[in-house]
Design an enzyme around this catalytic site. Sequence first.
Site, PDB file in Angstrom:
ATOM      1  CG  ASP A   1      -1.734   7.810   0.868  1.00 24.85           C
ATOM      2  OD1 ASP A   1      -1.074   8.929   0.335  1.00 24.85           O
ATOM      3  OD2 ASP A   1      -1.788   7.304  -0.226  1.00 24.85           O
TER       4      ASP A   1
ATOM      5  CE1 TYR B   1     -13.844   9.921   9.022  1.00 27.44           C
ATOM      6  CE2 TYR B   1     -13.780  12.198   9.210  1.00 27.44           C
ATOM      7  CZ  TYR B   1     -14.161  11.467   9.553  1.00 27.44           C
ATOM      8  OH  TYR B   1     -14.986  12.072  10.794  1.00 27.44           O
TER       9      TYR B   1
ATOM     10  CG  ASP C   1      -2.097   1.360   1.077  1.00 27.47           C
ATOM     11  OD1 ASP C   1      -2.589   1.969   0.350  1.00 27.47           O
ATOM     12  OD2 ASP C   1      -1.735   1.795   2.468  1.00 27.47           O
TER      13      ASP C   1
ATOM     14  CG  ASP D   1      -1.626   1.998   6.602  1.00 25.50           C
ATOM     15  OD1 ASP D   1      -1.872   1.629   5.904  1.00 25.50           O
ATOM     16  OD2 ASP D   1      -2.039   3.452   7.389  1.00 25.50           O
TER      17      ASP D   1
END
Length: 218
Positions: free
Chosen positions: A13, A47, A11, A170
Amino acid sequence: MRYHVNLVIFDFDGVIIDSGQDIAGAMQHVLKQFNQPILTREEIISYVGHGVGHLIRNCFSGCDDDTIEQVIPIYRKHYLENAVVETRLYEHVEETLKHIKSSESTKTALVTNKPEDLALKILEVLGVKQYFDMVVGPESVKKMKPDPEGIIQVLEHFKLPAQQAIMVGDSYVDVEAGKNAGTLTCGVTYGLGNREELIKSSPDIFISDLAELLEHIQ
């Protein structure tokens, strides 16, 4: 326990880059433009990880699909122009990627909910673009994570079985995507995702620093 892998899928970010502050700054800018209450950066960051539609829906009060369609291009333009102001690589990321790529038999990929042009720009600015063999963003799939489509696309591209790959993320959506594709899974606890949800998703490996991944794969 060490796992033999020929493909490491990351992933973006919260795993490779600490991008929360720039994402939050861009969203605060757009909230101001639309005369919305300005949320704290911490709330906005909570979010992150499920795509831009999810981010806007949670940041804008009384948000409908028409509003999301209005906001997305404005948000993306501002973020693209300000994507690497405070964004940095996490500690030991470059060294870890360099080590993984030192093995000619090991491929690396990003499967991210961030648009590909933006991901490639950030990778280039931060000097690590050369360590990735493939980048899959939302425009290349019909369904984003936790759907396994992006991971399966990478597996098919490199003609590798899922058992020879590991998904590193994460967030629980990364772990679920990996499990749904049949890969090994690794949860990083230093990222932007909800840690409790990550733990509940039960990845095969937990690490608190990306360099620790090298202790688990060969």
